[in-house]
Design a protein around this motif. Sequence first.
Motif, mmCIF file in Angstrom:
data_model
loop_
_atom_site.group_PDB
_atom_site.id
_atom_site.type_symbol
_atom_site.label_atom_id
_atom_site.label_comp_id
_atom_site.label_asym_id
_atom_site.label_seq_id
_atom_site.Cartn_x
_atom_site.Cartn_y
_atom_site.Cartn_z
ATOM 1 N N GLN A 95 0.826 -1.206 0.000
ATOM 2 C CA GLN A 95 0.000 0.000 0.000
ATOM 3 C C GLN A 95 0.865 1.262 0.000
ATOM 4 O OE1 GLN A 95 -3.720 -0.290 0.427
ATOM 5 N NE2 GLN A 95 -2.944 -2.223 -0.394
ATOM 6 N N ALA A 96 0.463 2.238 -0.799
ATOM 7 C CA ALA A 96 1.242 3.483 -0.899
ATOM 8 C C ALA A 96 1.477 4.096 0.478
ATOM 9 C CB ALA A 96 0.524 4.474 -1.811
ATOM 10 N N LYS A 97 0.479 4.020 1.345
ATOM 11 C CA LYS A 97 0.623 4.651 2.670
ATOM 12 C C LYS A 97 1.673 3.934 3.537
ATOM 13 C CE LYS A 97 -3.432 2.416 4.959
ATOM 14 N NZ LYS A 97 -3.068 1.105 5.125
ATOM 15 N N ASN A 98 2.023 2.724 3.158
ATOM 16 C CA ASN A 98 3.010 1.966 3.942
ATOM 17 C C ASN A 98 4.430 2.033 3.376
ATOM 18 O OD1 ASN A 98 1.068 1.118 5.766
ATOM 19 N ND2 ASN A 98 0.563 -0.725 4.593
ATOM 20 N N ILE A 99 4.574 2.792 2.283
ATOM 21 C CA ILE A 99 5.889 2.902 1.634
ATOM 22 C C ILE A 99 6.623 4.129 2.177
ATOM 23 C CG2 ILE A 99 7.066 3.364 -0.560
ATOM 24 C CD1 ILE A 99 4.668 1.871 -1.926
ATOM 25 N N HIS A 100 7.831 3.909 2.655
ATOM 26 C CA HIS A 100 8.617 5.019 3.221
ATOM 27 C C HIS A 100 9.914 5.181 2.436
ATOM 28 C CE1 HIS A 100 6.020 5.186 6.794
ATOM 29 N NE2 HIS A 100 5.892 3.899 6.556
ATOM 30 N N PHE A 101 10.214 6.428 2.131
ATOM 31 C CA PHE A 101 11.393 6.737 1.321
ATOM 32 C C PHE A 101 12.034 8.019 1.824
ATOM 33 C CE2 PHE A 101 11.475 3.807 -2.172
ATOM 34 C CZ PHE A 101 12.668 4.068 -2.813
ATOM 35 N N LEU A 102 13.348 8.100 1.734
ATOM 36 C CA LEU A 102 14.018 9.379 1.912
ATOM 37 C C LEU A 102 13.663 10.258 0.716
ATOM 38 C CD1 LEU A 102 17.357 7.904 3.168
ATOM 39 C CD2 LEU A 102 16.160 9.774 4.351
ATOM 40 N N ASP A 103 13.407 11.543 0.973
ATOM 41 C CA ASP A 103 13.020 12.473 -0.094
ATOM 42 C C ASP A 103 14.262 13.232 -0.564
ATOM 43 O OD1 ASP A 103 12.079 14.446 -1.738
ATOM 44 O OD2 ASP A 103 10.671 15.299 -0.276
ATOM 45 N N GLY A 104 14.748 12.874 -1.749
ATOM 46 C CA GLY A 104 15.959 13.492 -2.286
ATOM 47 C C GLY A 104 15.769 14.938 -2.701
ATOM 48 N N THR A 105 14.531 15.427 -2.653
ATOM 49 C CA THR A 105 14.285 16.828 -3.016
ATOM 50 C C THR A 105 13.936 17.675 -1.787
ATOM 51 O OG1 THR A 105 11.925 16.480 -3.435
ATOM 52 C CG2 THR A 105 13.419 16.144 -5.292
ATOM 53 N N ALA A 106 14.104 17.116 -0.596
ATOM 54 C CA ALA A 106 13.771 17.868 0.625
ATOM 55 C C ALA A 106 14.591 19.160 0.693
ATOM 56 C CB ALA A 106 14.062 17.003 1.847
#
Length: 244
Positions: A95-106
Motif C-alpha cells: 500500500q502506498a501509505k506503507n511505503i517510506h522513502f528518503l526524499d531526495g528533493t527535501a
Amino acid sequence: MQTTVFSSEQEIARTAGEIFCGFARRKPKAVFGFATGSTPLGVYSYMASEYRAGRVSFAQVKTFNLDEYCGLTKDDENSFFAFMQENLFSQTDIQAKNIHFLDGTAANYNAECRRYDAEIAAAGGLDIQLLGIGPNGHIGFNEPGKYFTEGSFKVKLSQSTIDANSVYFEGRDMPQYALTMGIGSIFRARKIILLALGEQKAQAVNEMLRGKITPRWPASILKLHDNVSIFLDEAAASLVRDIV
Ligand code: GLP
C-alpha cells in the motif's frame, strides 16, 4: 554471518524472496527494508510472482528503502522510488501509505534524515533488511570512510560508485549526492540478507568475510551482527572459496 554459495542467480532470488514472503505470511505487519540496484531484481520478481499466484499478501507490510539520490523527484525515471515502483510496489498489493522513502528533493536534508530515522523507530524498527554491496564494499550508500556512520545522512558519492551507477543515467549526469540510511540504521535491523552477484563483487566479499572490521570496507561491520545471511553466486564467492 552465515554464508551460502548458490549455483544460480535464480536460486538466490527464490531463497531470498521466500524469506520475505515467509515473513509476510507469519507477520502480516512486518517491516521490510529494501535495496535498489540490479542485484535484488530477482528477489522482487519472485515476491511479485508469489503475490500474483495468491500465495502471499503484502497489504499490511511497511517498507523502508535504503537510499535516494539528491535532486531526483519520485517520478524521475532514475529515482530509486521509481525503480521500486516499477519492480515491486506496482506488482504487488503493497500500500502506498506503507511505503517510506528518503526524499531526495527535501529543502532541509538534515531534517529529512531525522524524519526518516524517526519513522523507522515509530514502525518498531526493521524486521529484515535486504542489501546488495558496492564493488567498494558500500552498503546502502555508506561509502568507504574514516568512521562508521550512524543514522540517515547526506553523502557525497565516491568515484567508484559514480562509475558503477552512471550506466543507468543514459545521456545525463548522475547525481553526486544521495541520502542514505546510516550503518547504525542498517545494523539495527533484526535480520539482514546481503546478496552479491558477479566477479566485480568478489573483492568486496573477500574483505567483508575475511578482512578486519573497518569503515574502509563498510560491509565488514556486518561481522558483528548476530543475524546476517550472505548469499553469493560462484563468481562473487571466487576469492573466498577456501572459507565458505
Ligand atoms: C547502489 C545502491 C546499493 C547497491 C549497490 C550495488 O549504489 N545504493 O544499495 O547495493 O549500489 O548495486 P548493484 O546491485 O546494481 O550492483
